[in-house]
Write a protein that holds these residues in place. Structure first.
Motif, PDB file in Angstrom:
ATOM      1  N   PRO A   1       0.836  -1.210   0.000  1.00 51.00           N
ATOM      2  CA  PRO A   1       0.000   0.000   0.000  1.00 51.00           C
ATOM      3  C   PRO A   1       0.866   1.255   0.000  1.00 51.00           C
ATOM      4  N   VAL A   2       0.332   2.343  -0.544  1.00 57.67           N
ATOM      5  CA  VAL A   2       1.132   3.559  -0.718  1.00 57.67           C
ATOM      6  C   VAL A   2       0.630   4.652   0.220  1.00 57.67           C
ATOM      7  N   PRO A   3       1.546   5.508   0.731  1.00 53.90           N
ATOM      8  CA  PRO A   3       1.138   6.592   1.637  1.00 53.90           C
ATOM      9  C   PRO A   3       0.509   7.748   0.867  1.00 53.90           C
ATOM     10  N   ALA A   4      -0.773   7.659   0.629  1.00 51.50           N
ATOM     11  CA  ALA A   4      -1.515   8.701  -0.087  1.00 51.50           C
ATOM     12  C   ALA A   4      -2.990   8.522   0.246  1.00 51.50           C
ATOM     13  N   GLU A   5      -3.749   9.616   0.147  1.00 51.44           N
ATOM     14  CA  GLU A   5      -5.191   9.504   0.349  1.00 51.44           C
ATOM     15  C   GLU A   5      -5.823   8.692  -0.773  1.00 51.44           C
ATOM     16  N   GLU A   6      -5.338   8.895  -1.987  1.00 55.76           N
ATOM     17  CA  GLU A   6      -5.828   8.121  -3.130  1.00 55.76           C
ATOM     18  C   GLU A   6      -4.720   8.054  -4.168  1.00 55.76           C
ATOM     19  N   ALA A   7      -4.567   6.886  -4.782  1.00 50.30           N
ATOM     20  CA  ALA A   7      -3.522   6.713  -5.797  1.00 50.30           C
ATOM     21  C   ALA A   7      -4.090   5.928  -6.970  1.00 50.30           C
ATOM     22  N   LYS A   8      -4.112   6.561  -8.130  1.00 44.07           N
ATOM     23  CA  LYS A   8      -4.481   5.888  -9.381  1.00 44.07           C
ATOM     24  C   LYS A   8      -3.263   5.940 -10.286  1.00 44.07           C
ATOM     25  N   LEU A   9      -2.778   4.774 -10.658  1.00 47.53           N
ATOM     26  CA  LEU A   9      -1.528   4.714 -11.415  1.00 47.53           C
ATOM     27  C   LEU A   9      -1.676   3.782 -12.606  1.00 47.53           C
ATOM     28  N   PRO A  10      -0.964   4.070 -13.702  1.00 48.98           N
ATOM     29  CA  PRO A  10      -0.902   3.096 -14.800  1.00 48.98           C
ATOM     30  C   PRO A  10      -0.079   1.890 -14.353  1.00 48.98           C
ATOM     31  N   LEU A  11      -0.242   0.779 -15.049  1.00 51.04           N
ATOM     32  CA  LEU A  11       0.589  -0.394 -14.793  1.00 51.04           C
ATOM     33  C   LEU A  11       1.824  -0.269 -15.676  1.00 51.04           C
ATOM     34  N   PHE A  12       2.952   0.084 -15.072  1.00 54.99           N
ATOM     35  CA  PHE A  12       4.174   0.324 -15.828  1.00 54.99           C
ATOM     36  C   PHE A  12       4.906  -0.995 -16.088  1.00 54.99           C
ATOM     37  N   GLU A  13       5.365  -1.163 -17.323  1.00 54.85           N
ATOM     38  CA  GLU A  13       6.195  -2.323 -17.637  1.00 54.85           C
ATOM     39  C   GLU A  13       7.616  -2.131 -17.135  1.00 54.85           C
ATOM     40  N   ASN A  14       8.085  -0.893 -17.125  1.00 55.39           N
ATOM     41  CA  ASN A  14       9.418  -0.572 -16.627  1.00 55.39           C
ATOM     42  C   ASN A  14       9.399   0.825 -16.037  1.00 55.39           C
ATOM     43  N   ILE A  15      10.276   1.046 -15.063  1.00 55.32           N
ATOM     44  CA  ILE A  15      10.409   2.355 -14.448  1.00 55.32           C
ATOM     45  C   ILE A  15      11.881   2.752 -14.525  1.00 55.32           C
ATOM     46  N   TYR A  16      12.148   3.833 -15.264  1.00 55.81           N
ATOM     47  CA  TYR A  16      13.529   4.303 -15.460  1.00 55.81           C
ATOM     48  C   TYR A  16      13.714   5.604 -14.689  1.00 55.81           C
ATOM     49  N   ALA A  17      14.884   5.769 -14.106  1.00 54.87           N
ATOM     50  CA  ALA A  17      15.171   6.994 -13.366  1.00 54.87           C
ATOM     51  C   ALA A  17      16.615   7.413 -13.596  1.00 54.87           C
ATOM     52  N   ASP A  18      16.791   8.678 -13.875  1.00 54.38           N
ATOM     53  CA  ASP A  18      18.130   9.272 -13.964  1.00 54.38           C
ATOM     54  C   ASP A  18      18.150  10.415 -12.956  1.00 54.38           C
ATOM     55  N   ILE A  19      18.675  10.100 -11.764  1.00 49.77           N
ATOM     56  CA  ILE A  19      18.591  11.033 -10.637  1.00 49.77           C
ATOM     57  C   ILE A  19      19.967  11.187 -10.015  1.00 49.77           C
ATOM     58  N   GLY A  20      20.334  12.403  -9.663  1.00 50.52           N
ATOM     59  CA  GLY A  20      21.550  12.634  -8.904  1.00 50.52           C
ATOM     60  C   GLY A  20      22.791  12.665  -9.776  1.00 50.52           C
ATOM     61  N   ASP A  21      23.936  12.701  -9.099  1.00 49.07           N
ATOM     62  CA  ASP A  21      25.232  12.771  -9.779  1.00 49.07           C
ATOM     63  C   ASP A  21      25.653  11.384 -10.198  1.00 49.07           C
ATOM     64  N   ALA A  22      25.662  11.128 -11.481  1.00 48.32           N
ATOM     65  CA  ALA A  22      25.995   9.798 -12.000  1.00 48.32           C
ATOM     66  C   ALA A  22      27.457   9.685 -12.399  1.00 48.32           C
ATOM     67  N   GLN A  23      28.320  10.549 -11.865  1.00 42.34           N
ATOM     68  CA  GLN A  23      29.748  10.529 -12.229  1.00 42.34           C
ATOM     69  C   GLN A  23      30.384   9.192 -11.850  1.00 42.34           C
ATOM     70  N   SER A  24      31.213   8.631 -12.707  1.00 45.28           N
ATOM     71  CA  SER A  24      31.874   7.353 -12.459  1.00 45.28           C
ATOM     72  C   SER A  24      33.360   7.491 -12.746  1.00 45.28           C
ATOM     73  N   ILE A  25      34.189   7.467 -11.665  1.00 42.84           N
ATOM     74  CA  ILE A  25      35.633   7.565 -11.841  1.00 42.84           C
ATOM     75  C   ILE A  25      36.165   6.284 -12.479  1.00 42.84           C
ATOM     76  N   GLU A  26      35.599   5.122 -12.051  1.00 43.04           N
ATOM     77  CA  GLU A  26      36.097   3.842 -12.569  1.00 43.04           C
ATOM     78  C   GLU A  26      35.900   3.762 -14.076  1.00 43.04           C
ATOM     79  N   ARG A  27      34.779   4.299 -14.585  1.00 42.36           N
ATOM     80  CA  ARG A  27      34.498   4.211 -16.016  1.00 42.36           C
ATOM     81  C   ARG A  27      34.975   5.463 -16.755  1.00 42.36           C
TER      82      ARG A  27
END
Length: 827
Positions: free
Chosen positions: A388-414
């Motif tokens: 269950p989700v913390p909200a009074e009401e939640a209507k959401l699509p059924l996602f096949e995938n959820i992608y996120a590009d958040i924050g500093d993605a810097q990679s020293i190794e790569r």
């Protein structure tokens, strides 16, 4: 049978859920901490979001059912559950013997499984819950009976893992014999010690054990004087431990009993292990079911803590008063540590219109843009993982995938910079995302040249818009705000910022872009005024105008919202005042009406009294009686007509209707048919309709007497219900008039008024007698019960003065006695 079978089987798991970026593992860890067993914890930690709607709905339903059970005060003990796979596989080996501690641990699992089976299928006097989802999950357990296994295992293993003396009759016998042998050996050694201590040969008055043999300590110089077997010496060499000759055979017998004990213990353990092996399928099944049940219990407690709701899956995106669960938990923990009242995060509401699938969130730093993005992503993961989700009401699509590009993605190794890492991630997302994907992009177009970053951000947003993917983007770029305003299917949104205090409000406002307010925030944080002034001078006129416009727009929206709230408050106050005035008016009108009615009734009573006195003055008694009867009947008719006219006037005045309005007219009965019971105004009695002459005239009968009645003389109509004789016989508590066939009528001759007040009973009996008289019944029976005798006295006094009644008698004791009354009717 494998350990993997005890963990959740996720159908259609999301290929890419960006779980780490959205903090799903941290939330899952928190929920897992609310379990009580290692097995339940492992189940929760293996939980993943999926795209199978049937599985998600089932998970959500079962969690909701467990939440209801807990809310009703129900509980279940999950402690002691663990993965029994390895031990059960060993138990299935022929002749194998588990350690007693291992059997003890498995017994705890069996106890939990049996207890859960009893909760699902309780005894007749047990608590029963309405939980179809949990019941379906647990239904396979009903095919197994673990009671025989529990009878075999219970009470035989102590908490420390040792076998109880009553584990078997043979073990009990052996241990009783060992106790007797112990006492015999000890008594013999005590005698030896006593005789040796007198000569000073013993080191101390102590019996000890060496290698399962009872011995006594003897000084080294006296060891030749004590006949027996030496079983070693002390570390100092001053004491030797001697087994006297007279106890050797006794010790031998004790050793033999010890061997028998070990042999019997092994036999018992083998039998227990064999029984567990035979029931391994049911135990493993029960452990698997309880693992999931405990996960639902943990999710239910989590949902109750954060006041969560069950999400609804539809082709729309609508979150009402949603909160980021980890942020709320963090704020609660901080308040608890400081001893202050917890502060809840500002709720987030995102309601996309049907034509929009892309949201551009702008506004100041620290204003909550990234939190809004993460809240949407994490709640989507929770919903598709069956949480269950913390909200009074939640209507959401059924996602096949959820992608996120958040924050500093810097990679020293790569060897990737922040910008390069973001581009690599965006390239992968743009290739894999579909129209059923959720794409979350934080600060799109940042970490590079602003103009190039803006152009790239608009191009990427356009790509996902053409792809028709669900997309949420946070930005400071003006070009993206303009893009959202100029493209259908894209919606601007702004996080709030208070221009007076220069602080964010953390509220999300849909439909308008937000100003970044970077210079204002820098000033609030204490950056030098000269630097702030120089920065403002560097801003282009267009940029400054756009910022000022957005500030004014948000000020106007805030003012409009405040004014709307003020108007709504005034409307509520006006509604309350209007309701109060109407209530007071009705109360005053009712009191005035009652006063007028009382005065008019008093006038009628005075008139009736004077009429009776006038009749008494007539010398001709027969004439006086006839006039009295006619006057009483006429007065009753006048009373009724006056009452109807008075009520019509009150209705007309109350409803402000004209006297000709139907609402103000006396009731005119309609739909009268043969067989109906009607009440005649002129006689004040009921009659039966025998024939319909025309629409306004009817032929009626009262017992043997027949007459014609006009519709104006009919006060009320009661239709007769047609039932079978059997139905009529069954209905003993009231009056039933029934038709058996086309020629004869049937009516029950008994009425039951037990439990009625005296007034209610008299009213029912009066109506019953009228019907019975019309039906031509010679006698009736009234059942009123014994009680305090109030009903009996009231009804019999009333019946003795009734014009249709000839005699009132009490039936014999075997037919009701004082609890009933039999009445003969006039024919």
């Amino acid at each position: 049978m494998t350990s993997a079978e005890l963990l959740p089987i996720i159908p259609s798991p999301l290929r890419e859920a960006s779980a780490a970026a959205l903090e799903w593992p941290r939330l899952r860890e928190y929920i897992a901490n609310r379990t009580f067993s290692a097995l339940g914890r492992a189940w929760v930690l293996a939980l993943e979001p999926c795209a199978d709607l049937a599985w998600i709905d089932l998970q959500q339903q079962r969690t909701a059912e467990m939440r209801t059970m807990l809310a009703r005060g129900g509980s279940f003990e999950f402690q002691g559950l663990f993965d029994p796979t390895t031990l059960l596989e060993k138990a299935r080996i022929e002749g194998a013997a588990l350690e007693s501690t291992e059997i003890r641990d498995l017994l705890a699992v069996v106890e939990r499984v049996a207890a859960w089976r009893n909760l699902i299928d309780p005894p007749p006097n047990g608590t029963r819950y309405e939980w179809p989802g949990i019941a379906a999950l647990s239904a396979p357990l009903l095919d197994y009976d673990l009671a025989p296994l529990l009878r075999l295992l219970r009470g035989k293993i102590e908490p420390d893992g040792s076998l109880n003396d009553d584990a078997s009759p043979e073990l009990n016998r052996i241990r009783r014999a060992m106790e007797r042998q112990h006492r015999a050996i000890e008594a013999s050694l005590r005698r030896s010690l006593q005789s040796l201590s007198e000569g000073g040969s013993t080191q101390e008055d102590l019996i000890t054990i060496r290698g399962d043999r009872f011995v006594i300590p003897v000084k080294s110089e006296f060891k030749r004087k004590v006949p027996g077997v030496i079983h070693g010496s002390s570390s100092s060499g001053q004491t030797v431990f001697v087994e006297p000759l007279e106890t050797i055979e006794q010790n031998n017998e004790l050793v033999r009993l010890l061997d028998e004990e070990q042999s019997e213990i092994h036999r018992i353990l083998v039998a227990m292990t064999h029984a567990l092996g035979q029931n391994s399928a049911s135990i493993h099944l029960g452990a698997r079911i309880l693992a999931e049940v405990e996960s639902h219990s943990a999710r239910a407690r989590f949902a109750e803590t954060l006041n969560c709701s069950r999400p609804i899956f539809a082709q729309e995106l609508s979150l009402t008063a949603a909160r980021h669960p980890l942020l709320e938990l963090r704020m609660r923990a901080a308040a608890l540590a400081d001893g202050t009242e917890p502060i809840r995060p500002v709720p987030l509401t995102i309601i996309l219109p049907p034509e929009a699938k892309q949201l551009i969130i702008s506004g100041p730093n620290t204003g909550g843009k990234t939190v809004s993005l993460k809240t949407l992503g994490l709640l989507s993961l929770m919903a598709q993982a069956g949480v269950p989700v913390p909200a009074e009401e939640a209507k959401l699509p059924l996602f096949e995938n959820i992608y996120a590009d958040i924050g500093d993605a810097q990679s020293i190794e790569r060897n990737l910079s922040s910008f390069s890492a973001h581009v690599v991630n965006l390239d992968r997302i743009s290739r894999e995302a579909t129209s059923d994907s959720l794409v979350l992009l934080d600060e799109l177009g940042s970490a590079t040249d602003p103009e190039e970053g803006a152009a790239l951000a608009v191009a990427i947003a356009t790509h996902f818009l053409k792809l028709n993917a669900w997309c949420c983007i946070t930005t400071h770029l003006t070009s993206l705000k303009v893009y959202a305003a100029n493209h259908p299917g894209v919606l601007n949104a702004a996080v709030g910022f208070d221009q007076q205090t220069l602080t964010p409000t953390y509220e999300l406002r849909l439909g308008v872009p937000g100003a970044s307010a970077g210079l204002n925030i820098a000033a609030r944080l204490g950056l030098g005024a000269d630097i702030i002034a120089a920065a403002r001078a560097q801003m282009t006129t267009q940029t400054a105008d756009i910022g000022a416009f957005l500030d004014q727009l948000h000020d106007q929206l805030t003012a409009a919202a405040a004014e709307r709230e003020t108007m709504q408050q005034r409307e509520r106050e006006l509604s309350r005042e209007r309701a109060r005035v109407e209530v007071e008016g009705r109360v005053e009108q009712k009191a005035r009406t009652k006063e007028l009615e009382t005065k008019l009734n008093s006038l009628i009573e005075n008139f009736a009294y004077q009429l009776r006195e006038t009749v008494k003055a007539i010398d001709d008694k027969a004439l006086a009686q006839k006039i009295a009867r006619d006057s009483d009947r006429r007065m009753a008719t006048l009373r009724r007509e006056f009452s109807e006219q008075f009520n019509s006037t009150v209705v007309a005045h109350t409803t402000r209707a004209d006297k000709n309005d139907p609402a103000a007219q006396p009731h005119i009965p309609k739909g009268i048919k043969v067989g109906d019971i009607v009440k005649l105004k002129s006689l004040g009695r009921q009659a039966r309709v025998d024939r319909v002459i025309d629409a306004k005239n009817f032929e009626v009968s009262m017992g043997p007497m027949k007459m014609r009645a006009a519709i104006d003389d009919i006060a009320e109509v009661e239709s007769v219900k047609v039932v079978t004789p059997l139905e009529a016989a069954r209905k003993r508590g009231g009056v039933t008039v029934a038709t058996v066939n086309d020629d004869t009528d049937y009516m029950t001759s008994e009425i039951n008024v037990i439990g009625r007040t005296a007034d209610e009973a008299q009213t029912e009996v009066e109506r019953f007698i009228d019907r019975a008289f019309l039906a031509g019944l010679p006698r009736i029976r009234i059942v009123h019960g014994t009680g305090m005798g109030v009903l009996r006295r009231t009804l019999r006094e009333y019946l003795r003065n009734h014009p249709h009644v000839t005699t009132v008698t009490e039936p014999p004791q075997n037919q009701g006695g004082q609890g009933a009354t039999e009445v003969e009717l006039r024919q």
